[in-house]
Design a protein around this motif. Structure first.
Motif, PDB file in Angstrom:
ATOM      1  N   ARG A  51       0.831  -1.199   0.000  1.00 18.30           N
ATOM      2  CA  ARG A  51       0.000   0.000   0.000  1.00 18.30           C
ATOM      3  C   ARG A  51       0.875   1.264   0.000  1.00 18.30           C
ATOM      4  O   ARG A  51       0.569   2.227  -0.718  1.00 18.30           O
ATOM      5  CB  ARG A  51      -0.940   0.003   1.209  1.00 18.30           C
ATOM      6  N   LYS A  85      -4.561   6.441  -5.838  1.00 20.52           N
ATOM      7  CA  LYS A  85      -5.471   6.900  -4.792  1.00 20.52           C
ATOM      8  C   LYS A  85      -5.836   5.738  -3.877  1.00 20.52           C
ATOM      9  O   LYS A  85      -5.994   4.603  -4.317  1.00 20.52           O
ATOM     10  CB  LYS A  85      -6.730   7.505  -5.415  1.00 20.52           C
ATOM     11  N   GLU A  86      -6.017   6.072  -2.579  1.00 27.57           N
ATOM     12  CA  GLU A  86      -6.260   5.026  -1.586  1.00 27.57           C
ATOM     13  C   GLU A  86      -7.530   4.240  -1.891  1.00 27.57           C
ATOM     14  O   GLU A  86      -7.565   3.015  -1.761  1.00 27.57           O
ATOM     15  CB  GLU A  86      -6.332   5.637  -0.186  1.00 27.57           C
ATOM     16  N   GLN A  87      -8.593   4.921  -2.307  1.00 24.54           N
ATOM     17  CA  GLN A  87      -9.849   4.227  -2.607  1.00 24.54           C
ATOM     18  C   GLN A  87      -9.678   3.280  -3.793  1.00 24.54           C
ATOM     19  O   GLN A  87     -10.216   2.166  -3.794  1.00 24.54           O
ATOM     20  CB  GLN A  87     -10.957   5.238  -2.907  1.00 24.54           C
ATOM     21  N   THR A  88      -8.920   3.697  -4.790  1.00 27.10           N
ATOM     22  CA  THR A  88      -8.674   2.838  -5.959  1.00 27.10           C
ATOM     23  C   THR A  88      -7.874   1.610  -5.553  1.00 27.10           C
ATOM     24  O   THR A  88      -8.165   0.486  -5.994  1.00 27.10           O
ATOM     25  CB  THR A  88      -7.913   3.626  -7.043  1.00 27.10           C
ATOM     26  N   GLU A 123      -7.766   0.215  -2.602  1.00 21.44           N
ATOM     27  CA  GLU A 123      -8.609  -0.666  -1.790  1.00 21.44           C
ATOM     28  C   GLU A 123      -9.574  -1.453  -2.660  1.00 21.44           C
ATOM     29  O   GLU A 123      -9.796  -2.649  -2.457  1.00 21.44           O
ATOM     30  CB  GLU A 123      -9.364   0.161  -0.746  1.00 21.44           C
ATOM     31  N   ARG A 124     -10.156  -0.769  -3.640  1.00 22.42           N
ATOM     32  CA  ARG A 124     -11.122  -1.435  -4.514  1.00 22.42           C
ATOM     33  C   ARG A 124     -10.461  -2.558  -5.327  1.00 22.42           C
ATOM     34  O   ARG A 124     -11.046  -3.619  -5.521  1.00 22.42           O
ATOM     35  CB  ARG A 124     -11.751  -0.406  -5.450  1.00 22.42           C
ATOM     36  N   ASN A 173      -8.209  -4.945  -2.062  1.00 17.07           N
ATOM     37  CA  ASN A 173      -8.824  -5.337  -0.791  1.00 17.07           C
ATOM     38  C   ASN A 173      -7.776  -5.426   0.319  1.00 17.07           C
ATOM     39  O   ASN A 173      -7.745  -6.373   1.108  1.00 17.07           O
ATOM     40  CB  ASN A 173      -9.537  -6.691  -0.964  1.00 17.07           C
ATOM     41  N   SER A 175      -7.274  -3.710   3.095  1.00 13.19           N
ATOM     42  CA  SER A 175      -7.673  -3.601   4.508  1.00 13.19           C
ATOM     43  C   SER A 175      -7.895  -4.975   5.114  1.00 13.19           C
ATOM     44  O   SER A 175      -7.430  -5.275   6.225  1.00 13.19           O
ATOM     45  CB  SER A 175      -8.931  -2.750   4.641  1.00 13.19           C
TER      46      SER A 175
END
Length: 712
Positions: A157, A166-169, A171-172, A175, A177
């Motif tokens: 990460r 981007k962090e959201q990208t 994560e999507r 996965n 987290s």
């Protein structure tokens, strides 16, 4: 006994794993880890201290891949085999999509182990997904877990964020987290973390709050020197040579070789930029990039397709046609020949990755006599320090990459020294036999500590005398209050019966009490701890000795459970008073009941339905009301255990005395209602497989055991 040969259970869930023609580079999940786990299993199987090695992975039935991956058992060599178990959909899935199915893999592993008739001495897991599976198996079975991370979520990460993603990208797509949470939990539990380098412990595991360096051991992986060896006088496979040379205008020039998956982290675009920006480097050497096998770039997964497209566009941008080879078809069996071809042409191997935890290809190249250039990060620092066969470089700087390549190729005497050093020092530091020798030594130390701890625990607490669930053929599940407990002499006789049948019968309890309360009352009555404790009216399942919860059960009953909304809705119901906080649980609301005021259960169910709430209501002793998830109860918990452990319900003897025992008493289980039962159970009298004992408490259970001839 430590003089008994060891049974090791290895788990590596994702990717395409087989013992021959490994499809390395097929995708981001089929890379160095696959080679590592297969070679480690083989090497362990050859060791005289090892009785059996099972490498458990996912069974895949998919027309797009080889039918080999659907084979249940594949032999790897003496005492070692791949075992493939179904988990989730039959088709191939990338690792990020496997998380919802890993609890099923836990259950499949338990079924498999039951068939073996012997539990493993240890569980060795590889990567975060297998770490999750192994953690739960370790807790369920009381077996030590060893873990190898291979790559870690937190460093990944950080690298992606540093690269501008981007962090959201992130994560999507990855996965991370869930992966990082699983890694943290594994680090808390695992008895030993195996790493390839000291830097891996300090810089990568050091990013985790639960890392304890005392539990980490550096055991560098090996390489198969029977496959990776210098060319000598042996002719190079003409197919390998043709597969490279057809791209090149002057194939006799020295060869810069890179082998990796088409992955952004491997920095192949940086290598192309270094080579394409330096005309003098192009004049003295060709560049050969083996980035897995492919049929059609357009059919590759998105991330790989993007990398390959960028490589081809950069080759065109720098006009490198005739100087760069990117062959389409190379198998794992072709790779040794590629190293030998590069040696024949006095070339160099480069790993241009942005970061490298270890670098198995560096060891393979060194064993073949091919000097190396690698990132000044992670494993390569240790490898080059040990092998003295190349240079470290800042792979973020394409100019430094180009200069290092020219330096390595410019001095023929130093090239020969590096080549000899690599061959000699790989045999000294990086063979699988050396790895396994150190591995077995660490394992034996670990098992000695585990057995000492078990002896201390047995002396300090009440430890079970009966068969552990995985090896039991039958299980007794008893309610605690007014069933198991109430008659000291009867209890002593029941415990004596259990000890006499310890080779086949396991023991558990099912109670409305909380876990803490159940353990406390059992210790007070000097009852050895059961193998399984179903507590809080079936909303929790825990296993001795760790008392860790069955996460699969928690995930299963979470469906439609809205605890806070239920508590708020039931505030309006007369006759209900919340019990003290210590009686409330994540999956249970408990009330004291004024029977004359509380509406009938049917009206309560209608009321909750109107509020769009779903729950199960358990009314017992005309005093208590427990509110549970719809999927939770002592009866459903028993059935879940039967499924998880691969036992027929007819091999379960259930003993109870009150209304909250009813659901687990009825059905295909063998029911025993003790003589001191409450009137709520009278309607069950006369049902098939329902025995009403005349004796009370534990003596009533013994009477039921005799009635069913349960020992046979």
């Amino acid at each position: 006994m430590l003089d008994q040969k060891l049974y090791i259970l290895m788990i590596s869930v994702h990717g395409l794993i087989r013992g021959h023609d490994m499809e390395l580079g097929h995708d981001a999940d089929t890379g160095g880890q696959i080679t590592y786990v297969v070679e480690l299993a083989r090497a362990l199987g050859r060791n005289s201290n090892i009785a059996q090695v099972d490498l458990l992975t996912r069974q895949i039935e998919d027309s797009k891949i080889s039918p080999d991956y659907a084979t249940h058992i594949e032999k790897l060599g003496p005492n070692a085999q791949i075992v493939r178990l179904p988990c989730g959909p039959r088709k191939y899935l990338r690792k990020e999509l496997l998380w919802p199915h890993l609890d099923q893999m836990v259950d499949r592993c338990l079924h498999y182990l039951r068939q073996q008739g012997r539990l493993p001495d240890l569980i060795h897991t590889h990567y975060a997904d297998a770490g999750y599976v192994g953690l739960h198996l370790s807790n369920l079975l009381g077996i030590p877990q060893i873990h190898t991370g291979h790559s870690l979520g937190r460093p990944k990460r950080e690298r992606l964020l540093a690269a501008g993603r981007k962090e959201q990208t992130i994560e999507r797509q990855f996965n991370l987290s869930q992966r990082i949470a699983a890694e943290e939990e594994t680090l808390v539990h695992a008895s030993l973390i195996v790493t390839s380098t000291s830097q891996e412990i300090e810089d990568q595991y050091g990013m985790y709050k639960n890392t304890d360096p005392r539990h980490c051991r550096v055991i560098p992986p090996g390489t198969d020197t029977s496959r990776f060896s210098p060319p000598g006088r042996k002719l190079i496979d003409p197919n390998t040579q043709t597969g490279v040379d057809r791209f090149l205008s002057n194939p006799k020039k020295p060869m810069i070789l890179a082998i990796s998956r088409p992955d952004t982290r491997k920095n192949l675009d940086g290598l192309i930029e270094a080579y394409g920006s330096d005309q003098s480097l192009q004049d003295i050497a060709n560049l050969v990039i083996v980035a897995g096998s492919r049929e059609d770039i357009r059919m590759m997964e998105t991330s790989q397709r993007e990398v390959m497209n960028d490589l081809l566009l950069d080759i065109d941008r720098y006009d490198l046609w005739g100087k760069v080879a990117i062959p389409k078809h190379f198998t794992a069996e072709d790779i040794p020949e590629l190293y030998r071809l590069a040696v024949r042409r006095r070339g160099i191997f480069i790993n241009p990755a942005l970061t490298e935890p270890f670098g198995l290809t560096l060891i393979e190249a060194a064993a073949s006599g091919l000097p190396i250039i690698a990132p000044e990060d992670g494993g390569p620092r240790d490898i080059i320090a040990n092998c003295r066969n190349g240079l470290l470089v800042n792979t973020l700087n394409h100019t430094e990459i180009a200069n290092a390549l020219k330096e390595a190729l410019s001095d023929r005497k130093r090239w020969r020294d590096w080549s000899r050093n690599g061959i000699t020092n790989v045999r000294r530091h990086y063979t699988w036999d050396a790895h396994v020798t150190k591995y077995v030594r660490e394992v034996n130390k670990l098992l000695r500590k585990a057995r000492k701890r078990l002896r201390r625990q047995s002396a300090a607490t009440l430890y079970p005398d009966w068969a552990p669930i995985p090896l039991a053929r039958k299980i007794i599940i008893s309610d605690i209050d007014n069933t198991l407990l109430g008659d000291e002499q009867g209890l002593a006789e029941l415990l004596q019966w259990l000890r006499a049948h310890a080779d086949t019968v396991s023991f558990g309890v099912a109670t409305g009490r909380s876990l803490e309360s159940a353990v406390k009352i059992l210790k007070k009555w000097h009852v050895p701890m059961p193998d399984v404790l179903i507590t809080s009216v079936g909303s929790e399942i825990n296993y001795w000795p760790s008392l860790r919860p069955d996460q699969g059960w928690s995930n299963h009953i979470r469906h439609q459970w809205r605890r806070e909304a239920l508590a708020e809705a039931l505030q309006a119901i007369p006759g209900l008073t919340l019990q003290p906080p210590e009686n409330q649980r994540e999956f249970k609301l408990s009330y004291l009941v004024a029977p004359e005021q509380m509406p009938p259960l049917e009206q309560l169910y209608q009321y909750l339905h109107q509020q769009n709430l779903h729950a199960k209501l358990i009314y017992s002793h005309e005093t208590f009301l427990d509110v549970l998830p719809t999927r939770a109860s002592k009866g459903l918990a028993v059935r879940y255990l039967a499924y998880k452990w691969g036992l027929s319900l007819q091999n379960f003897l259930i003993a109870g005395d009150s209304g909250n025992d009813e659901e687990m008493l009825v059905g295909d289980t063998l029911g025993v209602v003790v003589g001191n039962h409450s009137p709520e159970l009278e309607p069950l009298r006369g049902l098939e497989q329902m025995y009403f004992a005349s004796n009370t408490y534990a003596r009533g259970i013994l009477e039921g055991l005799e009635h069913y001839n349960f020992a046979q």
